[in-house]
Design a protein around this motif. Structure first.
Motif, PDB file in Angstrom:
ATOM      1  N   ARG A  77       3.351  -4.827   3.683  1.00 24.76           N
ATOM      2  CA  ARG A  77       4.318  -5.891   3.381  1.00 24.76           C
ATOM      3  C   ARG A  77       5.484  -5.763   4.347  1.00 24.76           C
ATOM      4  O   ARG A  77       6.230  -4.788   4.293  1.00 24.76           O
ATOM      5  N   LEU A  78       5.611  -6.728   5.229  1.00 19.23           N
ATOM      6  CA  LEU A  78       6.678  -6.717   6.234  1.00 19.23           C
ATOM      7  C   LEU A  78       7.808  -7.622   5.772  1.00 19.23           C
ATOM      8  O   LEU A  78       7.591  -8.792   5.460  1.00 19.23           O
ATOM      9  N   CYS A  79       9.030  -7.061   5.739  1.00 17.20           N
ATOM     10  CA  CYS A  79      10.185  -7.848   5.335  1.00 17.20           C
ATOM     11  C   CYS A  79      10.514  -8.866   6.418  1.00 17.20           C
ATOM     12  O   CYS A  79      10.607  -8.528   7.601  1.00 17.20           O
ATOM     13  N   ARG A  80      10.704 -10.106   5.991  1.00 16.89           N
ATOM     14  CA  ARG A  80      11.022 -11.189   6.920  1.00 16.89           C
ATOM     15  C   ARG A  80      12.358 -11.842   6.571  1.00 16.89           C
ATOM     16  O   ARG A  80      12.650 -12.945   7.018  1.00 16.89           O
ATOM     17  N   ALA A  81      13.164 -11.161   5.743  1.00 12.22           N
ATOM     18  CA  ALA A  81      14.470 -11.701   5.375  1.00 12.22           C
ATOM     19  C   ALA A  81      15.436 -11.590   6.563  1.00 12.22           C
ATOM     20  O   ALA A  81      15.124 -10.981   7.583  1.00 12.22           O
ATOM     21  N   GLU A  82      16.612 -12.161   6.400  1.00 11.20           N
ATOM     22  CA  GLU A  82      17.555 -12.317   7.499  1.00 11.20           C
ATOM     23  C   GLU A  82      17.936 -10.999   8.171  1.00 11.20           C
ATOM     24  O   GLU A  82      17.961 -10.913   9.397  1.00 11.20           O
ATOM     25  N   ALA A  83      18.256  -9.977   7.394  1.00 10.56           N
ATOM     26  CA  ALA A  83      18.676  -8.704   8.001  1.00 10.56           C
ATOM     27  C   ALA A  83      17.554  -8.128   8.853  1.00 10.56           C
ATOM     28  O   ALA A  83      17.783  -7.665   9.975  1.00 10.56           O
ATOM     29  N   GLN A 131       6.653  -2.051   3.862  1.00 10.52           N
ATOM     30  CA  GLN A 131       6.024  -1.199   2.861  1.00 10.52           C
ATOM     31  C   GLN A 131       4.551  -1.118   3.177  1.00 10.52           C
ATOM     32  O   GLN A 131       3.903  -2.144   3.403  1.00 10.52           O
ATOM     33  N   LEU A 132       4.033   0.088   3.180  1.00 15.28           N
ATOM     34  CA  LEU A 132       2.606   0.298   3.362  1.00 15.28           C
ATOM     35  C   LEU A 132       2.112   1.022   2.121  1.00 15.28           C
ATOM     36  O   LEU A 132       2.531   2.143   1.852  1.00 15.28           O
ATOM     37  N   ASP A 133       1.278   0.332   1.351  1.00 11.77           N
ATOM     38  CA  ASP A 133       0.781   0.860   0.078  1.00 11.77           C
ATOM     39  C   ASP A 133       1.923   1.359  -0.805  1.00 11.77           C
ATOM     40  O   ASP A 133       1.848   2.404  -1.435  1.00 11.77           O
ATOM     41  N   GLY A 134       3.018   0.587  -0.822  1.00 11.19           N
ATOM     42  CA  GLY A 134       4.146   0.901  -1.687  1.00 11.19           C
ATOM     43  C   GLY A 134       5.144   1.880  -1.115  1.00 11.19           C
ATOM     44  O   GLY A 134       6.216   2.069  -1.674  1.00 11.19           O
ATOM     45  N   GLN A 135       4.833   2.501   0.018  1.00 10.92           N
ATOM     46  CA  GLN A 135       5.763   3.454   0.632  1.00 10.92           C
ATOM     47  C   GLN A 135       6.624   2.725   1.656  1.00 10.92           C
ATOM     48  O   GLN A 135       6.115   2.077   2.573  1.00 10.92           O
ATOM     49  N   LEU A 136       7.935   2.856   1.494  1.00 16.91           N
ATOM     50  CA  LEU A 136       8.880   2.182   2.374  1.00 16.91           C
ATOM     51  C   LEU A 136       8.972   2.898   3.713  1.00 16.91           C
ATOM     52  O   LEU A 136       9.061   4.128   3.767  1.00 16.91           O
ATOM     53  N   HIS A 137       8.970   2.115   4.787  1.00 17.36           N
ATOM     54  CA  HIS A 137       9.201   2.617   6.144  1.00 17.36           C
ATOM     55  C   HIS A 137      10.372   1.800   6.697  1.00 17.36           C
ATOM     56  O   HIS A 137      10.315   0.573   6.712  1.00 17.36           O
ATOM     57  N   ALA A 138      11.418   2.486   7.150  1.00 15.46           N
ATOM     58  CA  ALA A 138      12.641   1.817   7.581  1.00 15.46           C
ATOM     59  C   ALA A 138      12.899   2.048   9.057  1.00 15.46           C
ATOM     60  O   ALA A 138      12.346   2.965   9.662  1.00 15.46           O
ATOM     61  N   ARG A 139      13.739   1.170   9.599  1.00 15.26           N
ATOM     62  CA  ARG A 139      14.089   1.220  11.027  1.00 15.26           C
ATOM     63  C   ARG A 139      12.817   1.294  11.873  1.00 15.26           C
ATOM     64  O   ARG A 139      12.681   2.137  12.755  1.00 15.26           O
ATOM     65  N   VAL A 140      11.916   0.400  11.572  1.00 16.20           N
ATOM     66  CA  VAL A 140      10.608   0.397  12.233  1.00 16.20           C
ATOM     67  C   VAL A 140      10.743  -0.215  13.620  1.00 16.20           C
ATOM     68  O   VAL A 140      11.270  -1.313  13.778  1.00 16.20           O
ATOM     69  N   THR A 141      10.268   0.504  14.600  1.00 15.75           N
ATOM     70  CA  THR A 141      10.229   0.032  15.979  1.00 15.75           C
ATOM     71  C   THR A 141       8.787  -0.334  16.302  1.00 15.75           C
ATOM     72  O   THR A 141       7.864   0.067  15.575  1.00 15.75           O
ATOM     73  N   PRO A 142       8.557  -1.047  17.390  1.00 24.62           N
ATOM     74  CA  PRO A 142       7.170  -1.325  17.782  1.00 24.62           C
ATOM     75  C   PRO A 142       6.350  -0.040  17.957  1.00 24.62           C
ATOM     76  O   PRO A 142       5.183   0.013  17.576  1.00 24.62           O
ATOM     77  N   GLU A 143       6.980   0.997  18.478  1.00 20.50           N
ATOM     78  CA  GLU A 143       6.283   2.269  18.675  1.00 20.50           C
ATOM     79  C   GLU A 143       5.941   2.928  17.333  1.00 20.50           C
ATOM     80  O   GLU A 143       4.835   3.442  17.149  1.00 20.50           O
ATOM     81  N   LYS A 144       6.897   2.917  16.403  1.00 18.38           N
ATOM     82  CA  LYS A 144       6.636   3.473  15.070  1.00 18.38           C
ATOM     83  C   LYS A 144       5.525   2.708  14.370  1.00 18.38           C
ATOM     84  O   LYS A 144       4.683   3.299  13.697  1.00 18.38           O
ATOM     85  N   LEU A 145       5.532   1.389  14.536  1.00 16.91           N
ATOM     86  CA  LEU A 145       4.497   0.566  13.915  1.00 16.91           C
ATOM     87  C   LEU A 145       3.124   0.899  14.484  1.00 16.91           C
ATOM     88  O   LEU A 145       2.161   1.059  13.739  1.00 16.91           O
ATOM     89  N   SER A 146       3.036   1.040  15.797  1.00 12.78           N
ATOM     90  CA  SER A 146       1.760   1.403  16.425  1.00 12.78           C
ATOM     91  C   SER A 146       1.269   2.757  15.924  1.00 12.78           C
ATOM     92  O   SER A 146       0.081   2.922  15.621  1.00 12.78           O
ATOM     93  N   ALA A 147       2.180   3.715  15.830  1.00  5.96           N
ATOM     94  CA  ALA A 147       1.806   5.051  15.347  1.00  5.96           C
ATOM     95  C   ALA A 147       1.354   5.003  13.887  1.00  5.96           C
ATOM     96  O   ALA A 147       0.381   5.664  13.505  1.00  5.96           O
ATOM     97  N   LEU A 148       2.025   4.199  13.081  1.00  6.56           N
ATOM     98  CA  LEU A 148       1.660   4.057  11.673  1.00  6.56           C
ATOM     99  C   LEU A 148       0.262   3.459  11.527  1.00  6.56           C
ATOM    100  O   LEU A 148      -0.567   3.959  10.771  1.00  6.56           O
TER     101      LEU A 148
END
Length: 158
Positions: A77-83, A131-148
């Motif tokens: 679940r990727l947050c798409r809100a304003e912030a 959120q990935l399977d209910g676990q929050l991941h914050a300050r996600v960068t493209p690199e962090k996303l690829s690693a995840l």
């Protein structure tokens, strides 16, 4: 619907039929028990609660947590809100669509991961968030996303 799902639906319809304002609690109960609210269940729900199918479908489509198809093994679940948008979530969404080969609300071809946009995870100070399977991941960068995503692929679980 399978025979078992039909039996569960029938039991839940009996349980909720006389409850005032039963639609939302019934939909939650169905999804909790079966995993989704299938299109096949809508006519029975509408008939039992003396509502139109359009009313039932309207509620299902209005609330983003209801699903009409079985869930994937993992939910992103990727947050798409304003912030989060201001901190790069739209670029992350494009990366996900390209990397996974799915659109918003889509499942990967192997059924392992679904992409669901949401409009606030409550982590605005740590944007962009997912959120990935209910676990929050914050300050996600493209690199962090690829690693995840790579760790999910390697381990078979997220």
């Amino acid at each position: 619907m399978t025979t078992q799902e039909q039996e569960i639906l029938s039991q839940l319809l009996q349980q909720y039929r006389d409850l005032p304002g039963a639609l939302l609690p019934l939909l939650h109960a169905i999804q909790d028990a079966i995993g989704h609210v299938s299109d096949d269940a809508v006519p029975a729900i509408a008939r039992t609660l003396n509502q139109s199918q359009a009313e039932v479908r309207g509620v299902i489509s209005f609330y983003h947590d209801f699903r009409t198809t079985p869930p994937a093994a993992h939910s992103l679940r990727l947050c798409r809100a304003e912030a989060c948008q201001s901190m790069g979530s739209e670029a992350l969404a494009a990366q996900l669509r390209a990397q996974l080969g799915v659109d918003d609300h889509g499942h990967t071809a192997d059924g392992q991961l679904e992409l669901r946009p949401v409009y606030c995870l409550g982590a605005c100070a740590c944007a962009p968030a997912l959120q990935l399977d209910g676990q929050l991941h914050a300050r996600v960068t493209p690199e962090k996303l690829s690693a995840l995503l790579a760790s999910c692929s390697k381990e078979g679980q997220c």
